[in-house]
Design an enzyme around this catalytic site. Sequence first.
Site, PDB file in Angstrom:
ATOM      1  CB  THR A  72      -5.019   1.531   9.214  1.00 52.89           C
ATOM      2  OG1 THR A  72      -3.888   0.692   9.443  1.00 52.89           O
ATOM      3  CG2 THR A  72      -4.772   2.914   9.777  1.00 52.89           C
ATOM      4  CB  CYS A 113       1.082   5.126   7.261  1.00 49.59           C
ATOM      5  SG  CYS A 113      -0.197   5.465   6.056  1.00 49.59           S
ATOM      6  CB  SER A 126       1.591 -10.071   6.873  1.00 50.96           C
ATOM      7  OG  SER A 126       0.525  -9.355   6.320  1.00 50.96           O
ATOM      8  CB  SER A 127      -2.394  -9.148  11.267  1.00 45.55           C
ATOM      9  OG  SER A 127      -2.466  -7.773  11.048  1.00 45.55           O
ATOM     10  CG  ASN A 128      -2.157  -6.700   5.390  1.00 45.18           C
ATOM     11  OD1 ASN A 128      -2.393  -6.926   4.221  1.00 45.18           O
ATOM     12  ND2 ASN A 128      -0.930  -6.452   5.819  1.00 45.18           N
ATOM     13  CB  CYS A 185      -0.882  -0.008   1.249  1.00 44.35           C
ATOM     14  SG  CYS A 185       0.109  -0.010   2.744  1.00 44.35           S
ATOM     15  CB  SER A 199       3.971  -6.414   4.296  1.00 42.42           C
ATOM     16  OG  SER A 199       3.184  -7.514   4.678  1.00 42.42           O
ATOM     17  CD  GLU A 242      -2.614   0.745  12.518  1.00 46.55           C
ATOM     18  OE1 GLU A 242      -2.374   0.027  11.543  1.00 46.55           O
ATOM     19  OE2 GLU A 242      -3.712   1.323  12.683  1.00 46.55           O
ATOM     20  CG  HIS A 280       4.435  -7.714   9.685  1.00 47.52           C
ATOM     21  ND1 HIS A 280       3.252  -7.117   9.994  1.00 47.52           N
ATOM     22  CD2 HIS A 280       5.175  -7.665  10.822  1.00 47.52           C
ATOM     23  CE1 HIS A 280       3.268  -6.736  11.251  1.00 47.52           C
ATOM     24  NE2 HIS A 280       4.420  -7.035  11.772  1.00 47.52           N
TER      25      HIS A 280
HETATM   26 FE1  F3S Z   1      -0.998   1.162   4.292  1.00 39.84          FE
HETATM   27 FE2  F3S Z   1      -1.060   3.379   5.606  1.00 39.84          FE
HETATM   28 FE3  F3S Z   1      -3.224   2.254   4.801  1.00 39.84          FE
HETATM   29  S1  F3S Z   1       0.373   1.726   5.950  1.00 39.84           S
HETATM   30  S2  F3S Z   1      -2.811   0.099   4.883  1.00 39.84           S
HETATM   31  S3  F3S Z   1      -1.705   3.121   3.497  1.00 39.84           S
HETATM   32  S4  F3S Z   1      -2.865   3.158   6.750  1.00 39.84           S
END
Ligand code: F3S
Length: 284
Positions: free
Chosen positions: A165, A97, A221-223, A12, A265, A127, A40
Amino acid sequence: MEIILAKTAGFCFGVQKAVDTVYSELKKGGKIYTYGPIIHNETVVDDLASRGVQVINTPEELENLHGGSLIIRSHGVTRALYEKIMQSDVKCVDATCPFVKRIHDIVAQESASGKQIVIIGNAGHPEVVGIMGWSNTPAAVIENAAEAEAFETAPERPVCVVSQTTFNAGKFQELVAILQKKPYNIVVMNTICSATRERQEEAREIASSADAMIVIGGKTSSNSAKLYDICRKECENTFFIQTREDLPLPLKGTEKTIGITAGASTPKNIIEEVLNHVGTGREF
Ligand code: F3S
């Protein structure tokens, strides 16, 4: 066989910015540190380590540094740690970020005005730990329905709800609905990053029509793990891999459509390698 690569797969904006920051600091020379692994992803972290980037994990380690630059990753850090870095002997390069920074600002401001801060997110995630550290009073972290049901604060105290986020948007709404049934004056700030929402929605859509789905992401990586869960609900044949080394997959061979997505990531070169191998059919 048709292969559909998600447009939103991979880094991202915030992660790209943090990784670019490390490589550009490296070019300037001098000793480079990151507070925690920059992302991650073992491949990227190993590459940086081979270029001399050192990962610092504790405030105590920070005290022993003299000179060089310390990069704060996109997850951000607590206010106490931020101040400690600023007062230390190293140059602080803040790659938090901007979307996370915005949450820090909301939490600092709303807690200063007397509100109880509630963070919807995974307790222990860096975070979330960072966000908690910008609240003037102890913040509550809510991760599931049971915790939302159990939440309580002083009846007259207004509540400000923010989100990690990368939290799942549907689950956020569900937990907020539980909180809103309580007799508190609640302000809800949906701070879920649109990059995450768009990636999750696109993954769900591709997985719903694919015969097999590949999610590429780091083990920690949790996402990426959340992406896997979303895809798995739509497509039983969903696989979680880290790199192309994890191919071949136990596919039936009759799959007509294969979808590919990747967590925030996952670097572009890893996605391309997987795509190339799946695309040529070499790995099936
Ligand atoms: Fe990435 Fe920032 Fe969104 S790190 S997931 S652009 S809050």
